[in-house]
Structure formats: C-alpha cells, structure tokens
Design a protein around this motif. Structure first.
Motif, PDB file in Angstrom:
ATOM      1  N   SER A 140       0.990  -1.292   0.145  1.00 44.42           N
ATOM      2  CA  SER A 140       0.057   0.092   0.097  1.00 44.42           C
ATOM      3  C   SER A 140       0.723   1.176   0.172  1.00 44.42           C
ATOM      4  CB  SER A 140      -0.911   0.155   1.233  1.00 44.42           C
ATOM      5  OG  SER A 140      -1.530   1.330   1.190  1.00 44.42           O
ATOM      6  N   GLU A 141       0.547   2.347  -0.770  1.00 45.76           N
ATOM      7  CA  GLU A 141       1.171   3.566  -0.765  1.00 45.76           C
ATOM      8  C   GLU A 141       0.865   4.308   0.596  1.00 45.76           C
ATOM      9  OE1 GLU A 141       0.568   5.776  -4.277  1.00 45.76           O
ATOM     10  OE2 GLU A 141       1.152   4.241  -5.667  1.00 45.76           O
ATOM     11  N   HIS A 142      -0.471   4.356   0.834  1.00 46.77           N
ATOM     12  CA  HIS A 142      -0.726   5.029   2.037  1.00 46.77           C
ATOM     13  C   HIS A 142      -0.699   4.095   3.352  1.00 46.77           C
ATOM     14  CE1 HIS A 142      -2.722   8.249   4.488  1.00 46.77           C
ATOM     15  NE2 HIS A 142      -3.656   6.935   4.766  1.00 46.77           N
ATOM     16  N   LYS A 143       0.260   4.316   4.232  1.00 46.88           N
ATOM     17  CA  LYS A 143       0.427   3.422   5.537  1.00 46.88           C
ATOM     18  C   LYS A 143      -0.093   4.168   6.541  1.00 46.88           C
ATOM     19  CE  LYS A 143       4.536   1.055   3.429  1.00 46.88           C
ATOM     20  NZ  LYS A 143       4.111   1.932   2.075  1.00 46.88           N
ATOM     21  N   GLY A 144      -1.335   4.520   6.400  1.00 50.06           N
ATOM     22  CA  GLY A 144      -2.121   5.226   7.698  1.00 50.06           C
ATOM     23  C   GLY A 144      -2.683   4.272   8.702  1.00 50.06           C
ATOM     24  N   ILE A 145      -2.713   4.623   9.913  1.00 54.10           N
ATOM     25  CA  ILE A 145      -3.654   4.123  10.783  1.00 54.10           C
ATOM     26  C   ILE A 145      -4.339   5.125  11.432  1.00 54.10           C
ATOM     27  CG2 ILE A 145      -1.670   3.964  12.597  1.00 54.10           C
ATOM     28  CD1 ILE A 145      -2.742   1.433  13.553  1.00 54.10           C
ATOM     29  N   SER A 146      -5.535   4.842  11.921  1.00 48.94           N
ATOM     30  CA  SER A 146      -6.495   5.767  12.547  1.00 48.94           C
ATOM     31  C   SER A 146      -5.907   6.198  14.033  1.00 48.94           C
ATOM     32  CB  SER A 146      -7.893   5.387  12.666  1.00 48.94           C
ATOM     33  OG  SER A 146      -8.253   4.450  13.474  1.00 48.94           O
ATOM     34  N   PHE A 147      -6.239   7.198  14.665  1.00 48.13           N
ATOM     35  CA  PHE A 147      -6.018   7.567  16.275  1.00 48.13           C
ATOM     36  C   PHE A 147      -6.490   6.334  17.073  1.00 48.13           C
ATOM     37  CE2 PHE A 147      -6.745   8.752  20.504  1.00 48.13           C
ATOM     38  CZ  PHE A 147      -5.543   9.686  20.652  1.00 48.13           C
ATOM     39  N   GLU A 148      -7.746   5.776  16.633  1.00 50.86           N
ATOM     40  CA  GLU A 148      -8.167   4.671  17.536  1.00 50.86           C
ATOM     41  C   GLU A 148      -7.442   3.434  17.388  1.00 50.86           C
ATOM     42  OE1 GLU A 148      -9.870   6.865  15.665  1.00 50.86           O
ATOM     43  OE2 GLU A 148     -11.349   7.929  17.133  1.00 50.86           O
TER      44      GLU A 148
END
Length: 312
Positions: free
Chosen positions: A87-95
């Motif tokens: 994945s290009e976007h390696k984000g994770i939500s705050f929760e």
C-alpha cells in the motif's frame, strides 16, 4: 473504550521498515511466510496439548497458554504491516493506534506473568518434586493464567490512560511498522518527560526486575540439577534451558526499548520485529525441538489426521 482525545491529528503514518519498493515486495513475501508459520506453529502446539491426555500436566498447560499469547502477539500488528508493504498510504487511525498500544501491553504483560509462572513450575518440579502435584494443582494453574491476563489488562490500561488524552497537533509519522508507545508519545505537543519516566517505571524497570528474578530462579534450578547425575536431571536441564532461552529472547528487546525510551536507536525497528514477530515464531520451535513428548504427540496427531482424511 471511549476515545476522548481532541487532537488535530486523526491518524498516524507508519513509516514501516523500508521505503524501497523492491525491499517492500521482498519483506511482503518473507513476513507473510513467517507470520503463517508463527500462527500454524503456535496453533499446532495449542491443539496438540489440548488433544493429548498425557500432556495435560501443569507445564504443558502453561505452555499451551504461552503459545496462545504468542499467536496473539504476532497478530496485533503483523497483518497490517504485511498489507502496508503493498500500500502507498500506510496510515492508521488514532483509535487504531491506541488499540495497537493496548494489545501490545496487554499481551506483553500477560506473557511476563506467564513466563514467571513457568519458572515457578520448573522450580517446584525440580526442587520440591514430592509436593509438585499438590502445589501445582489444576486450581493453581488456572489461577496463574487468570492472573496473567488480569495483570496484562491493568498494565495496558495504565499505559493507555495517559496516552489517549495527550494532544497530538503536529507531526504524525511513527518511525516503525506499528504504534509503539515510546515513539507515539514523542509526537505529542506537550512535554512528555514525566510520562516517559512513568513508562520506564511501569514497563522498562518491571521487565528488567522480572528478568533478573527469572535469572536467579533458573540459576537456583541449575545448581539443583547439577547436584544430580541422572537421566531425569538431564531432561530437566534440557527443559529449563529451553525456558531460559525463551525468557532471554522475550525480555532482551523489551528491556532495551523500554528502559531507554528517550533515545532513538537505529536498531529499535529490528528489536521490535524480533519480539513481536520472531520470538512468537521461535517459541514453539524451541519447545518442540527440545521436547520429545510434544514432538511425539505432534507426529501422532498428524498421522491420525492423515488417516481420517484417507478414510473420507
């Protein structure tokens, strides 16, 4: 759990292990195999101990629970890490980030108590063999397992209680493949020195003290074993050496990371990979390769399953 954080930051970016596309593809293949082996190895250990009546002893009961915790420890962040490689976007939500922190400390705290329990089991078996079944009763073993989860829950909540309300209003890049507490609190918009000291006292120093106590415990066991020169003592020595290897593999990286949370060592990622992925993989390997009873039961279980498949 209610998330009361009012920060500007709503997600964190996990920088992962590498930014190289070629390495990420290689890591994807490698860690997919490692994760599958970890889950299957620990699951096989749990199923074998649960299904074989002659393994229904205190030592194997604790070992089965250790395998369950290791399987869970390998699963709280590894699947997302593997998916992020593609994945290009390696984000994770705050929760999601807070959830990873919670489960890491829940499982880590539970495993520490369980490793201490296994050390106590070996101490009683070798130093007080005549009272072993009386002391390590079914009630005692279940109580130790329940205690490990209670300690893990309280430890995780204590770490999260202060972190979840920190204001995150600036940088949101975590230099790891999961939300590790020392790295996350560095991103807060306030001075986190006091929180860092609290983390040292509740994570780093507890891990260090427990490790020292375990070393002392296994030293006493080793001295007791060396005073006997029988085949039974040799088996006890082999079992204890396997236990101590697991203890060292688990506590070493934890102590290094959480005793010095204010510093940023380049090797932190390697250590994080080691105690969240490789240690859960090595535990069933170490125990099965050194334990004839478990190896025999696994072969027996495999033969029985093959026989059932052939009949159908």
């Amino acid at each position: 759990m209610a998330w009361s954080n009012q920060s500007v930051v709503t997600e964190f970016i996990l920088r992962g292990l590498s930014s190289s596309l070629e390495l990420q593809i290689l890591y994807f293949l490698f860690f997919s195999i490692v994760y599958a082996a970890t889950v299957l190895g620990n699951l096989l250990t749990v199923v074998t101990i649960a299904s074989e009546s002659h393994l229904h002893s205190p030592m194997y009961f604790l070992l089965g629970n250790l395998s369950f915790i290791d399987m869970s420890l390998a699963s709280f962040a590894t699947p997302k890490m593997i998916a992020d490689f593609l994945s290009e976007h390696k984000g994770i939500s705050f929760e999601g980030c807070m959830t990873q922190i919670f489960f890491l400390h829940l499982l880590g705290g539970a495993e520490i108590v369980l490793l201490i329990s296994m050390s106590f089991d070996r101490y009683v078996a070798i130093c007080k063999p005549l009272r072993y079944l009386t002391i390590m009763s079914r009630r005692m073993c279940v109580g130790l397992v329940i205690l490990s989860w209670i300690v893990g829950i309280f430890h995780a909540l204590s770490q999260l209680a202060f972190t979840v309300n920190l204001p995150f209003c600036g940088p949101n890049e975590v230099d790891s493949f999961f939300c590790d507490l020392p790295l996350v609190i560095k991103l807060a918009c306030v001075d986190t020195y006091i929180l860092g000291v609290f983390m040292i006292s509740t994570s780093g120093m507890i891990a260090l003290v427990c490790f020292i106590l375990l070393v002392i415990s296994y030293t006493i066991i080793l001295i007791t074993v060396r005073q006997h020169s029988s085949g039974r003592s040799s088996k006890a020595l082999s079992t204890c050496s396997a236990h101590f290897t697991v203890v060292t593999l688990f506590f070493g990286p934890c102590i290094f990371i959480y005793v010095w949370p204010f510093t940023n060592f380049p090797r932190d990622k390697v250590l994080s990979v080691f105690y969240t992925i490789f240690t859960p993989l090595l535990n069933p390997v170490i125990y099965t390769l050194r334990n004839k009873d478990v190896k025999y039961s696994m072969r027996k279980l495999s033969i029985n399953e093959i026989g059932i498949v052939k009949k159908t």
